[in-house]
Each structure stands twice: as C-alpha cells, then as structure tokens.
Motif scaffolding. Structure first.
Motif, PDB file in Angstrom:
ATOM      1  N   LEU A  14     -56.660 -23.696  44.784  1.00 11.52           N
ATOM      2  CA  LEU A  14     -55.513 -23.621  43.892  1.00 11.52           C
ATOM      3  C   LEU A  14     -54.206 -24.052  44.547  1.00 11.52           C
ATOM      4  N   GLY A  15     -53.418 -24.808  43.795  1.00 10.27           N
ATOM      5  CA  GLY A  15     -52.078 -25.152  44.245  1.00 10.27           C
ATOM      6  C   GLY A  15     -51.150 -23.955  44.258  1.00 10.27           C
ATOM      7  N   ILE A  16     -51.336 -23.010  43.346  1.00  5.25           N
ATOM      8  CA  ILE A  16     -50.460 -21.846  43.306  1.00  5.25           C
ATOM      9  C   ILE A  16     -50.668 -20.949  44.519  1.00  5.25           C
ATOM     10  N   PHE A  17     -51.802 -21.086  45.212  1.00  7.27           N
ATOM     11  CA  PHE A  17     -52.005 -20.282  46.413  1.00  7.27           C
ATOM     12  C   PHE A  17     -51.226 -20.829  47.607  1.00  7.27           C
ATOM     13  N   ASP A  18     -50.468 -21.913  47.411  1.00  9.46           N
ATOM     14  CA  ASP A  18     -49.515 -22.364  48.433  1.00  9.46           C
ATOM     15  C   ASP A  18     -48.377 -21.349  48.522  1.00  9.46           C
ATOM     16  N   PRO A  19     -47.618 -21.077  47.456  1.00  8.03           N
ATOM     17  CA  PRO A  19     -46.582 -20.045  47.568  1.00  8.03           C
ATOM     18  C   PRO A  19     -47.107 -18.620  47.561  1.00  8.03           C
ATOM     19  N   ALA A  50     -56.924 -24.378  65.576  1.00  5.12           N
ATOM     20  CA  ALA A  50     -56.565 -23.048  65.070  1.00  5.12           C
ATOM     21  C   ALA A  50     -57.764 -22.260  64.576  1.00  5.12           C
ATOM     22  N   GLY A  51     -58.927 -22.904  64.477  1.00  5.35           N
ATOM     23  CA  GLY A  51     -60.093 -22.224  63.942  1.00  5.35           C
ATOM     24  C   GLY A  51     -60.015 -22.014  62.450  1.00  5.35           C
ATOM     25  N   GLY A  52     -59.302 -22.903  61.752  1.00  2.00           N
ATOM     26  CA  GLY A  52     -59.134 -22.785  60.311  1.00  2.00           C
ATOM     27  C   GLY A  52     -60.107 -23.653  59.541  1.00  2.00           C
ATOM     28  N   ARG A  53     -60.374 -23.264  58.307  1.00  2.00           N
ATOM     29  CA  ARG A  53     -61.256 -24.043  57.447  1.00  2.00           C
ATOM     30  C   ARG A  53     -60.444 -25.107  56.718  1.00  2.00           C
ATOM     31  N   ILE A  54     -61.010 -26.314  56.598  1.00  2.00           N
ATOM     32  CA  ILE A  54     -60.288 -27.396  55.946  1.00  2.00           C
ATOM     33  C   ILE A  54     -61.247 -28.275  55.156  1.00  2.00           C
ATOM     34  N   ALA A  55     -60.794 -28.697  54.001  1.00  2.00           N
ATOM     35  CA  ALA A  55     -61.486 -29.693  53.188  1.00  2.00           C
ATOM     36  C   ALA A  55     -60.439 -30.699  52.747  1.00  2.00           C
ATOM     37  N   PRO A  70     -61.631 -11.905  57.712  1.00  2.00           N
ATOM     38  CA  PRO A  70     -62.075 -13.009  56.845  1.00  2.00           C
ATOM     39  C   PRO A  70     -62.612 -12.481  55.518  1.00  2.00           C
ATOM     40  N   PHE A  71     -62.509 -13.311  54.490  1.00  2.00           N
ATOM     41  CA  PHE A  71     -63.023 -12.934  53.175  1.00  2.00           C
ATOM     42  C   PHE A  71     -64.548 -12.911  53.185  1.00  2.00           C
ATOM     43  N   THR A  72     -65.129 -12.037  52.393  1.00  2.00           N
ATOM     44  CA  THR A  72     -66.586 -11.935  52.317  1.00  2.00           C
ATOM     45  C   THR A  72     -67.154 -12.226  50.933  1.00  2.00           C
ATOM     46  N   SER A  73     -66.347 -12.060  49.892  1.00  2.00           N
ATOM     47  CA  SER A  73     -66.884 -12.207  48.538  1.00  2.00           C
ATOM     48  C   SER A  73     -66.526 -13.525  47.873  1.00  2.00           C
ATOM     49  N   ARG A  74     -65.500 -14.202  48.346  1.00  2.01           N
ATOM     50  CA  ARG A  74     -65.058 -15.454  47.743  1.00  2.01           C
ATOM     51  C   ARG A  74     -64.656 -16.439  48.836  1.00  2.01           C
ATOM     52  N   THR A  75     -64.830 -17.724  48.546  1.00  2.00           N
ATOM     53  CA  THR A  75     -64.292 -18.787  49.382  1.00  2.00           C
ATOM     54  C   THR A  75     -63.001 -19.257  48.723  1.00  2.00           C
ATOM     55  N   VAL A  76     -61.914 -19.258  49.476  1.00  2.00           N
ATOM     56  CA  VAL A  76     -60.600 -19.505  48.889  1.00  2.00           C
ATOM     57  C   VAL A  76     -59.851 -20.569  49.686  1.00  2.00           C
ATOM     58  N   PHE A  77     -59.447 -21.613  48.980  1.00  3.51           N
ATOM     59  CA  PHE A  77     -58.630 -22.682  49.558  1.00  3.51           C
ATOM     60  C   PHE A  77     -57.261 -22.693  48.887  1.00  3.51           C
ATOM     61  N   SER A  78     -56.248 -22.953  49.672  1.00  4.09           N
ATOM     62  CA  SER A  78     -54.924 -23.263  49.153  1.00  4.09           C
ATOM     63  C   SER A  78     -54.695 -24.754  49.301  1.00  4.09           C
ATOM     64  N   GLY A  81     -56.202 -16.165  56.474  1.00  5.24           N
ATOM     65  CA  GLY A  81     -57.610 -16.290  56.124  1.00  5.24           C
ATOM     66  C   GLY A  81     -57.921 -17.317  55.072  1.00  5.24           C
ATOM     67  N   LEU A  82     -56.909 -17.991  54.567  1.00  2.00           N
ATOM     68  CA  LEU A  82     -57.129 -19.006  53.533  1.00  2.00           C
ATOM     69  C   LEU A  82     -57.605 -20.313  54.150  1.00  2.00           C
ATOM     70  N   GLY A  83     -58.483 -21.018  53.433  1.00  2.00           N
ATOM     71  CA  GLY A  83     -58.789 -22.375  53.803  1.00  2.00           C
ATOM     72  C   GLY A  83     -57.692 -23.297  53.301  1.00  2.00           C
ATOM     73  N   VAL A  84     -57.585 -24.469  53.877  1.00  2.00           N
ATOM     74  CA  VAL A  84     -56.604 -25.465  53.440  1.00  2.00           C
ATOM     75  C   VAL A  84     -57.331 -26.616  52.769  1.00  2.00           C
ATOM     76  N   ALA A  85     -56.942 -26.903  51.545  1.00  5.81           N
ATOM     77  CA  ALA A  85     -57.400 -28.109  50.844  1.00  5.81           C
ATOM     78  C   ALA A  85     -56.326 -29.161  51.084  1.00  5.81           C
TER      79      ALA A  85
END
Length: 383
Positions: free
Chosen positions: A270-275, A108-113, A29-37, A73-77
């Motif tokens: 970010l939308g670009i973190f989808d691809p 799945a134990g995933g993060r979602i917003a 898991p990430f430790t320095s940033r929270t990241v959503f795709s 490890g990405l969250g899903v927006a």
C-alpha cells in the motif's frame, strides 16, 4: 498554541495541534501478514532541473526513509507508482533507485520487492513491450529483489485483446527465476490503463487476469489489486489458486481487507503505508496476536486520511504522501521530482495536516506545526 487553517470555502478555521505523538516503537517481525509499503522518493531541491528534466533524487534521504520503514518491520515496494514512475521518475532513475535500494536492503536486512514495467518506451509493438519488460525483469533479478510485474501503458496501447495479455505475461512468467507479484493498477491511478487485461468490462478483465495466474501458479507469489473496489478484491481473492497471495492495494478499504473474513484475508502492498508506517506496523502486530478488533481500532481511524490523500484525481496522491513526510521530519523540504508538489491545493494540505496530526503521526508535533505555518505563510496566510 493554535494554527489557522483554510477550508475549501476559503474561510480560516482555528485548529489546536496535539502535543504528543502516538507512542509506537519497532517490534518483532510480523507473523500473520506480509506487508509492504510502497515508498516515495525524495527529490534533490538544489538541483537545477525543470519538471520535464530527468529526476534529481536525494539518495541519502531516499534511502534513509527506506531504513525507517524496515526498522518497523515493513517491507519496501520499490520503484512503484508511489515513487512517481511515469510521473517524474523515468526508467533511468528507477533503475538507479532499484540498484541502490536493493543494496541497502541487503545491508539493513530489509525485505524488498521492485516494480518491473516498460517505461523505457512510450509505445511499441508487442515484441518491443515484451523486450522492455525483460530488460527491467533482468535488472530486478540481478539486484536480488523480488519482482513485481506492473501494468504497462505501452501494453495497454499495443494489445488488441485478452490473448495479447496472456501471451506477454505468459512469456514473462515462464522466464522469471522466482515467483513474482502481478500488479493490476486501475485507471483511477493511471488513466492510460483503461481497459487493461483486454476489456473495459471488469468481469471480463478479471477472468483474463485469473487465467494468467491459473496457467502459471508456481510463478506467481501473489497479486496486488489496486481498483478501490473491496468486493471485487474479495471475489478475486477467493478465486486464486492455493498458495497465491492477495496483496491489497486498496487505499480506501485496507483495514477490512487485511483483517479478512472466514474465507481468507489480504496481505498488503500500500502507498498509504508510506505515511502510516509505524502505526500500520503496530496494528499488524496486534493482529498477529489474534486481536482483530484491536487491529481495527488502530487502523480504522486512518481511513479518513487515506481517502483524503487518494481523492480524485487519485494519481496525485503522491503529493500528499511527500507533504506528510516533510511535516514528519523525514526530509528537509517539500519539493518533488517533476514539480508535483503543485498538484494539490492549500486546503487539501491543511486537511491532510489536521487529519495526520489528529492520528499522532508526527514524531515531533511542534516541528510539523512550524512547517505547516511556513507553508501557510507562503500562500499569504499569516498566523
């Protein structure tokens, strides 16, 4: 093997695809940033629907793509602009997407917003706008997901000035059960949002936006800024109350904004973190070690692709995102809800393929090449 690709001038050029993808594997898991795709939806290509019909979604493929993002490890927006809210996906479809994805996240134990908007109404009074927001907020909270209060076309049309935004958002934040993310989406993504926060003057709009946060800092987890203006995001970031995060939504300048400076940094939604999912995840893990240059070395080369996908008219970036998901093997077809696969040109697709292949984004480069050739043949380009 080579492939002939059309340019903007109509001439064909020869491109030699790479033979191996970029080597990336799921990690810690990430430790320095929270990241959503912000994730796209996969249309059901066999449904007998027209562009103005309610969306027909392939739920299995849609949820499988979310599991792919979580595995890195990405969250899903969820149910955001990338999922074609207001551009093919109506509120009934978005509500079903939220329910299904939130349940899948738990499994799945995933993060979602999830996005909270007002798209069940086309227009209305301030009271009706507030009620529409409340309905969606209740559904998201009941699903167990974090809420993202999205910009509202109906509010932009109904509001007469900044005070109306302060009243509506203040009401919603007071009743939110948990801290939310506030989303400021610029008119380049949706022209109906021109003048959001009560003014076309971005300085005045920024002041109102920050006034909303300052009045309810305990109810705002963070903000997502999608204005494609790096300096404005930095200026807003530096004015946020302590503990309120900035999630960049700037698909033109994300590496520098996530890397940050001596006064702070942005997280990401970010939308670009989808691809870019696996590559973006690898870059953030490098950043977690304190290696800013290594992070930039991985992510900076992706900006050319992102700027291409998000070129004017920016609101059609979803077409490129789904196109790359098809080439990458995440779905079996290139069809979109609302028929939006027609929103970009063949030269646009050709450049997107070339840039993505150059980055090593395709797990199976041969499959991507074959699918690109299939698309080219449909347009009359024979290899």
């Amino acid at each position: 093997m080579t492939i002939r690709l059309p340019g903007a001038d109509g001439a064909l050029r020869t491109y030699e695809p790479r033979t191996e993808p970029l080597a990336v594997t799921p990690g810690t898991p990430f430790t320095s940033r929270t990241v959503f795709s912000a994730a796209h939806v996969v249309a059901d290509p066999f449904a007998d629907v027209s562009p103005d019909s309610p969306a027909a979604v392939d739920w299995d493929a849609t949820l499988a793509f979310r599991r792919h993002l979580w595995s890195h490890g990405l969250g899903v927006a969820e149910a955001m602009d990338t999922a074609q809210r207001g551009m093919g996906l109506d509120w009934a479809g978005a509500a079903e997407l939220i329910r299904r994805s939130a349940a899948e996240a738990k499994s799945a134990g995933g993060r979602i917003a999830c996005g909270v908007g007002t798209d069940q109404i086309a227009s209305g009074s301030l009271a009706e706008v507030r009620a529409a927001y409340e309905e969606q907020l209740a559904l998201v909270e009941e699903s167990g997901a974090q809420a993202i209060l999205m910009a509202s076309r109906a509010l932009a049309a109904a509001a007469s000035g900044p005070e109306d935004y302060l009243e509506v958002y203040g009401h919603l934040l007071r009743q939110a059960a948990e801290p939310v993310v506030l989303h400021w989406l610029g008119p380049m993504f949706d022209p109906a949002l021109e003048g959001y926060w009560g003014s076309a003057d971005l300085d005045a709009a920024t002041d109102t936006f920050l006034d909303v946060i300052a009045a309810h800092p305990d109810k705002v987890d963070g903000i997502k800024v999608s204005l494609l203006d790096a300096q404005r995001e930095i200026d807003i970031r530096r004015r946020l109350p302590k503990g309120v995060r900035c999630y960049t939504g700037d698909d033109f300048n994300y590496p520098e904004l996530i890397a940050g400076d001596e006064q702070g940094f942005s997280h990401a939604l970010l939308g670009i973190f989808d691809p870019l999912g696996p590559l973006a995840a690898q870059a953030v893990r490098v950043l977690d070690t304190g290696d800013v240059q290594g992070f930039r070395d991985l992510l900076d080369p992706t900006v050319g692709l992102s700027r291409h996908l998000f070129q004017t008219p920016t609101r059609f970036y979803k077409t490129g995102v789904v196109f790359l998901a098809w080439l990458a093997g995440h779905q079996s077809h290139f069809a979109m809800v609302g028929g939006l696969q027609s929103a970009r040109s063949l030269p646009h697709f050709a450049t997107a393929y070339e840039l993505a292949d150059g980055l090593g984004l395709f797990p199976d480069p041969k499959l991507a090449e074959e699918r690109m050739k299939t698309l080219l043949s449909m347009y009359g380009v024979n290899q």
